[in-house]
Design a protein around this motif. Structure first.
Motif, short mmCIF file in Angstrom:
data_model
loop_
_atom_site.label_atom_id
_atom_site.label_comp_id
_atom_site.label_asym_id
_atom_site.label_seq_id
_atom_site.Cartn_x
_atom_site.Cartn_y
_atom_site.Cartn_z
N ASP A 68 0.95 -1.14 0.02
CA ASP A 68 -0.07 0.00 0.02
C ASP A 68 0.95 1.09 -0.28
O ASP A 68 0.61 2.17 -0.82
CB ASP A 68 -0.73 0.12 1.10
CG ASP A 68 -2.09 -0.85 1.06
OD1 ASP A 68 -2.22 -1.27 -0.08
OD2 ASP A 68 -2.76 -1.19 2.11
N VAL A 69 1.88 1.26 0.97
CA VAL A 69 2.73 2.37 0.92
C VAL A 69 3.49 2.45 -0.23
O VAL A 69 3.52 3.74 -1.04
CB VAL A 69 3.98 2.11 2.09
CG1 VAL A 69 4.87 3.48 1.95
CG2 VAL A 69 3.16 2.41 3.51
N HIS A 70 3.91 1.46 -1.08
CA HIS A 70 4.76 1.67 -2.44
C HIS A 70 3.48 2.20 -3.42
O HIS A 70 4.26 3.06 -4.03
CB HIS A 70 5.01 0.26 -2.91
CG HIS A 70 5.78 0.12 -4.15
ND1 HIS A 70 5.25 -0.41 -5.17
CD2 HIS A 70 7.10 0.73 -4.46
CE1 HIS A 70 5.82 -0.04 -6.25
NE2 HIS A 70 7.06 0.46 -5.89
N SER A 71 2.44 1.66 -3.59
CA SER A 71 1.31 2.24 -4.44
C SER A 71 1.07 3.66 -4.38
O SER A 71 1.12 4.41 -5.38
CB SER A 71 -0.02 1.13 -4.30
OG SER A 71 0.30 -0.01 -4.67
N ALA A 72 1.03 3.89 -3.04
CA ALA A 72 0.76 5.38 -2.83
C ALA A 72 2.12 6.14 -3.17
O ALA A 72 1.88 7.42 -3.85
CB ALA A 72 0.37 5.81 -1.43
N SER A 73 3.24 5.72 -2.98
CA SER A 73 4.35 6.45 -3.32
C SER A 73 4.57 6.50 -5.05
O SER A 73 5.27 7.64 -5.20
CB SER A 73 5.53 5.87 -2.67
OG SER A 73 6.17 4.59 -3.60
N ILE A 74 4.06 5.86 -5.78
CA ILE A 74 4.10 5.72 -7.19
C ILE A 74 2.79 6.39 -7.82
O ILE A 74 2.75 6.33 -8.99
CB ILE A 74 4.55 4.55 -7.81
CG1 ILE A 74 3.58 3.48 -7.58
CG2 ILE A 74 5.88 4.17 -7.23
CD1 ILE A 74 3.82 1.95 -8.42
N GLY A 75 1.92 7.09 -7.02
CA GLY A 75 0.67 7.64 -7.30
C GLY A 75 -0.27 6.64 -7.61
O GLY A 75 -1.41 7.13 -8.36
N LYS A 76 -0.49 5.49 -7.39
CA LYS A 76 -1.56 4.59 -7.53
C LYS A 76 -2.52 4.75 -6.59
O LYS A 76 -2.07 4.94 -5.31
CB LYS A 76 -1.15 3.00 -7.63
CG LYS A 76 -0.19 2.60 -8.87
CD LYS A 76 -0.05 0.99 -8.81
CE LYS A 76 0.78 0.76 -9.90
NZ LYS A 76 0.92 -0.79 -9.93
N GLU A 77 -3.83 4.71 -6.89
CA GLU A 77 -4.83 4.90 -5.98
C GLU A 77 -4.97 3.63 -5.04
O GLU A 77 -4.98 2.50 -5.46
CB GLU A 77 -6.10 5.09 -6.39
CG GLU A 77 -7.36 5.57 -5.48
CD GLU A 77 -8.50 5.92 -6.20
OE1 GLU A 77 -9.51 5.64 -5.65
OE2 GLU A 77 -8.39 6.87 -7.03
N ILE A 78 -5.03 3.83 -3.83
CA ILE A 78 -5.03 2.76 -2.89
C ILE A 78 -6.60 3.01 -1.87
O ILE A 78 -6.37 4.13 -1.39
CB ILE A 78 -3.86 2.35 -2.00
CG1 ILE A 78 -3.35 3.54 -1.05
CG2 ILE A 78 -2.94 1.51 -2.94
CD1 ILE A 78 -2.16 3.07 -0.27
N LYS A 79 -7.19 2.00 -1.63
CA LYS A 79 -8.38 2.44 -0.77
C LYS A 79 -8.84 3.61 -0.81
O LYS A 79 -9.11 4.20 0.35
CB LYS A 79 -7.87 1.87 0.73
CG LYS A 79 -7.44 0.19 0.77
CD LYS A 79 -6.99 0.16 2.13
CE LYS A 79 -6.19 -1.14 2.44
NZ LYS A 79 -5.28 -1.34 3.50
N GLY A 80 -9.19 4.00 -1.85
CA GLY A 80 -9.84 5.51 -2.16
C GLY A 80 -8.76 6.63 -1.41
O GLY A 80 -7.97 7.03 -2.23
N ASP A 81 -9.29 7.35 -0.66
CA ASP A 81 -8.54 8.28 0.11
C ASP A 81 -7.62 8.15 0.83
O ASP A 81 -7.05 9.25 1.58
CB ASP A 81 -9.34 9.62 0.51
CG ASP A 81 -10.16 9.04 1.76
OD1 ASP A 81 -9.84 7.92 1.98
OD2 ASP A 81 -10.90 9.98 2.35
N THR A 82 -6.57 7.07 0.78
CA THR A 82 -5.67 6.71 1.81
C THR A 82 -4.43 7.70 1.46
O THR A 82 -4.15 7.97 0.62
CB THR A 82 -5.15 5.15 1.58
OG1 THR A 82 -6.26 4.41 1.91
CG2 THR A 82 -4.24 5.16 2.70
#
Length: 139
Positions: A30-44
């Motif tokens: 999840d952290v990795h996805s957020a760091s590369i701009g992928k959406e995770i679990k809505g507004d995480t």
């Protein structure tokens, strides 16, 4: 593509602990996805992710440490020191986030630290307690 993927080489021979480790892998992803701009679990946000990591790791470490003490695990103190190091590092990341460090850069730092720490910790240190836990009926 998954950033870190759990496989049997990470198994410590205890189903409950393996399940908790799998959850940690999911949080790292999840952290990795957020760091590369992928959406995770809505507004995480990073704030939510770090809190989730801190809370889940606290739960996981307490689980392991409960059994260390219950079973008289010989490396309890060393293992608990490693847990404290990890917790202190995550708290430091959170402090830096609150102080305004660049979010994306900080997220990348977090994922590298967590990935390296968790992968090495599980494959080396956690596997050391397998025999003790199994001998006490924890499988």
């Amino acid at each position: 593509m998954t950033f870190v993927e759990w496989n049997k080489s990470f198994s410590v021979g205890v189903k409950m602990i393996d399940a908790q480790h799998k959850k940690l892998f999911a949080l790292i992803n999840d952290v990795h996805s957020a760091s590369i701009g992928k959406e995770i679990k809505g507004d995480t946000t990073l704030d939510i992710i770090i809190h989730e990591l801190m809370a889940y790791v606290d739960f996981h470490f307490k689980t392991e440490e409960k059994y260390f003490h219950e079973f008289g695990y010989e490396k309890t103190k060393e293992h608990e020191k490693q847990h404290k190091f990890y917790e202190d590092k995550i708290r430091d990341f959170y402090k830096r986030y609150l102080e305004g460090d660049a979010e994306i850069e900080l997220m990348r730092e977090i994922i590298i630290f967590i990935r390296d720490w968790i992968l090495n910790h599980i494959k080396i240190n956690d596997k050391e307690y397998t025999k003790c836990f199994n001998e006490h009926g924890l499988v």
